[in-house]
Enzyme design. Structure first.
Site, PDB file in Angstrom:
ATOM      1  N   HIS A 185       1.386   3.885   2.046  1.00  0.00           N
ATOM      2  CA  HIS A 185       1.885   4.628   3.212  1.00  0.00           C
ATOM      3  C   HIS A 185       3.410   4.746   3.184  1.00  0.00           C
ATOM      4  O   HIS A 185       4.105   3.808   2.786  1.00  0.00           O
ATOM      5  CB  HIS A 185       1.425   3.978   4.522  1.00  0.00           C
ATOM      6  CG  HIS A 185      -0.026   4.237   4.816  1.00  0.00           C
ATOM      7  ND1 HIS A 185      -0.781   3.438   5.634  1.00  0.00           N
ATOM      8  CD2 HIS A 185      -0.856   5.227   4.391  1.00  0.00           C
ATOM      9  CE1 HIS A 185      -2.013   3.919   5.708  1.00  0.00           C
ATOM     10  NE2 HIS A 185      -2.085   4.999   4.955  1.00  0.00           N
ATOM     11  N   ASP A 204      -0.111  -3.967   6.057  1.00  0.00           N
ATOM     12  CA  ASP A 204      -0.775  -3.521   7.290  1.00  0.00           C
ATOM     13  C   ASP A 204      -2.227  -3.985   7.344  1.00  0.00           C
ATOM     14  O   ASP A 204      -3.031  -3.405   8.072  1.00  0.00           O
ATOM     15  CB  ASP A 204      -0.739  -1.992   7.394  1.00  0.00           C
ATOM     16  CG  ASP A 204       0.639  -1.460   7.703  1.00  0.00           C
ATOM     17  OD1 ASP A 204       1.563  -2.267   7.918  1.00  0.00           O
ATOM     18  OD2 ASP A 204       0.798  -0.223   7.723  1.00  0.00           O
ATOM     19  N   HIS A 248       0.862  -1.190   0.000  1.00  0.00           N
ATOM     20  CA  HIS A 248       0.000   0.000   0.000  1.00  0.00           C
ATOM     21  C   HIS A 248       0.893   1.232   0.000  1.00  0.00           C
ATOM     22  O   HIS A 248       2.115   1.114   0.065  1.00  0.00           O
ATOM     23  CB  HIS A 248      -1.002  -0.008   1.159  1.00  0.00           C
ATOM     24  CG  HIS A 248      -0.398   0.049   2.547  1.00  0.00           C
ATOM     25  ND1 HIS A 248       0.396  -0.955   3.050  1.00  0.00           N
ATOM     26  CD2 HIS A 248      -0.462   0.991   3.526  1.00  0.00           C
ATOM     27  CE1 HIS A 248       0.761  -0.645   4.282  1.00  0.00           C
ATOM     28  NE2 HIS A 248       0.268   0.550   4.591  1.00  0.00           N
ATOM     29  N   HIS A 272       4.443  -5.041  10.368  1.00  0.00           N
ATOM     30  CA  HIS A 272       4.963  -4.446  11.612  1.00  0.00           C
ATOM     31  C   HIS A 272       5.117  -5.492  12.711  1.00  0.00           C
ATOM     32  O   HIS A 272       4.293  -6.407  12.824  1.00  0.00           O
ATOM     33  CB  HIS A 272       4.015  -3.354  12.138  1.00  0.00           C
ATOM     34  CG  HIS A 272       3.971  -2.117  11.314  1.00  0.00           C
ATOM     35  ND1 HIS A 272       4.781  -1.024  11.557  1.00  0.00           N
ATOM     36  CD2 HIS A 272       3.219  -1.789  10.233  1.00  0.00           C
ATOM     37  CE1 HIS A 272       4.520  -0.074  10.673  1.00  0.00           C
ATOM     38  NE2 HIS A 272       3.573  -0.509   9.851  1.00  0.00           N
ATOM     39  N   ASP A 317       5.726   4.542   5.262  1.00  0.00           N
ATOM     40  CA  ASP A 317       6.572   3.548   5.923  1.00  0.00           C
ATOM     41  C   ASP A 317       6.561   2.210   5.181  1.00  0.00           C
ATOM     42  O   ASP A 317       7.068   1.200   5.694  1.00  0.00           O
ATOM     43  CB  ASP A 317       6.169   3.374   7.395  1.00  0.00           C
ATOM     44  CG  ASP A 317       4.763   2.828   7.567  1.00  0.00           C
ATOM     45  OD1 ASP A 317       3.849   3.293   6.860  1.00  0.00           O
ATOM     46  OD2 ASP A 317       4.574   1.920   8.405  1.00  0.00           O
ATOM     47  N   HIS A 318       6.012   2.202   3.962  1.00  0.00           N
ATOM     48  CA  HIS A 318       6.056   1.001   3.108  1.00  0.00           C
ATOM     49  C   HIS A 318       6.657   1.286   1.734  1.00  0.00           C
ATOM     50  O   HIS A 318       7.066   0.367   1.041  1.00  0.00           O
ATOM     51  CB  HIS A 318       4.648   0.389   2.987  1.00  0.00           C
ATOM     52  CG  HIS A 318       4.119  -0.041   4.318  1.00  0.00           C
ATOM     53  ND1 HIS A 318       4.106  -1.350   4.739  1.00  0.00           N
ATOM     54  CD2 HIS A 318       3.674   0.696   5.369  1.00  0.00           C
ATOM     55  CE1 HIS A 318       3.657  -1.405   5.990  1.00  0.00           C
ATOM     56  NE2 HIS A 318       3.379  -0.177   6.389  1.00  0.00           N
ATOM     57  N   HIS A 320      -7.611  -0.961   5.263  1.00  0.00           N
ATOM     58  CA  HIS A 320      -6.539  -0.099   5.809  1.00  0.00           C
ATOM     59  C   HIS A 320      -6.377   1.090   4.867  1.00  0.00           C
ATOM     60  O   HIS A 320      -6.369   2.244   5.299  1.00  0.00           O
ATOM     61  CB  HIS A 320      -5.255  -0.909   5.929  1.00  0.00           C
ATOM     62  CG  HIS A 320      -4.087  -0.144   6.487  1.00  0.00           C
ATOM     63  ND1 HIS A 320      -4.076   0.372   7.755  1.00  0.00           N
ATOM     64  CD2 HIS A 320      -2.893   0.197   5.934  1.00  0.00           C
ATOM     65  CE1 HIS A 320      -2.917   0.995   7.968  1.00  0.00           C
ATOM     66  NE2 HIS A 320      -2.181   0.906   6.878  1.00  0.00           N
TER      67      HIS A 320
HETATM   68 FE    FE Z   1       2.699   0.592   8.177  1.00  0.00          FE
HETATM   69 ZN    ZN Z   2      -0.002   1.475   6.565  1.00  0.00          ZN
END
Ligand code: FE
Ligand code: ZN
Length: 261
Positions: free
Chosen positions: A60, A134, A58, A173, A62-63, A117
């Site tokens: 985001h 996530d 996805h 995570h 942090d990905h 998400h």
């Molecule tokens: Fe994440």
């Molecule tokens: Zn995420």
């Protein structure tokens, strides 16, 4: 070739996982969700490997945060993500959709579109390995940022939940310990969750990873996969006396409670 790639988890940032993949027959490589480039580049250097593909679950940061730097190092890298995330996944070259065949080297698998998400969240499945980002964590699930509880419920139960029980789940995570504490709050008599929490605390105290989980482990210890359990439904009634006890409603109350747990 319906086999799983070799998988190397790479811890990134505070609690993210990127996953380095390698096709055992061709040596081609991929990486799932590089939040930052440096830890991935270091492992590639140590192994003497190049990088052929990036697979984002996805959009985001942090990905996908490492996409551009990895592309600078490996200009021909292909970058996969859901087609609706065109414009929000940096460098996307291969927009994919539900059920599409996706692979690298000799490995062929498929994509599950699992909105909830985010609207463009996907899971990659290769052989008996699935990369859920996530959407599904060990003993938990992602927050519902885009979409409805119904979307997330269907994504977890009808879509990811229909994979074979032995499927290994590589999640985004390291939240497993906290998630199991939540599980035991809403289902205090879940014996398997008690046993697993003990194991997980030992694993973490040794600095090791709890990834991957499996589908069967999730049906046994993930409250979001256990909405039919009477003990969980009883807890939901305590949390929200007016809630109906349909699976989606139980799921929604659990998810809202987890947001403030
Ligand atoms: Fe994440
Ligand atoms: Zn995420």
């Amino acid at each position: 070739m319906n086999v799983a790639p070799e998988v190397t988890p790479i811890p990134c940032l505070k609690d993210n996982y990127a996953y380095l993949l390698r096709c055992p027959s061709t040596g081609q490589t991929g990486v799932v969700d590089p939040s930052v480039a440096q830890p991935v580049l270091k492992v590639l250097r140590d192994k003497g490997w190049g990088l052929d593909c990036i697979f984002n679950t996805h959009h985001h940061w942090d990905h996908v945060g490492g996409n551009e730097e990895l592309k600078q190092q490996f200009p021909s890298v292909r970058i996969f993500g859901h087609q609706s995330d065109e414009g929000r996944i940096p460098g996307l070259t291969d927009g994919v959709q539900d059920g599409q065949v996706v692979g690298f080297g000799a490995i062929r698998g498929f994509v599950i579109h699992n909105p909830g998400h985010t609207t463009g969240a996907i899971t990659y499945v290769w052989g008996d390995a699935a990369f859920t980002g996530d959407t599904l964590f060990a003993a938990g699930c992602g927050r519902i940022f885009e979409g409805s509880p119904q979307d997330m419920y269907s994504s977890l139960h009808q879509k990811i939940g229909s994979l074979p029980p032995e499927t290994r789940l590589y999640f985004g995570h390291e939240y497993t310990e906290k998630n199991l504490e939540f599980c035991l709050d809403v289902e205090p008599n879940n014996h398997k969750a008690h046993v697993l929490l003990k194991e997980v605390r030992k694993i973490r105290s040794e600095g090791k990873f709890t990834t991957p989980s499996t589908i069967s482990q999730e049906f046994a210890t993930n409250p979001f996969m256990r909405t039919k359990e009477l003990e969980i439904q009883k807890r939901v009634r305590e949390l929200e006396p007016d809630a109906d006890l349909s699976p989606v409603s139980v799921f929604r109350v659990l998810r809202e409670y987890k947001n403030r747990f």
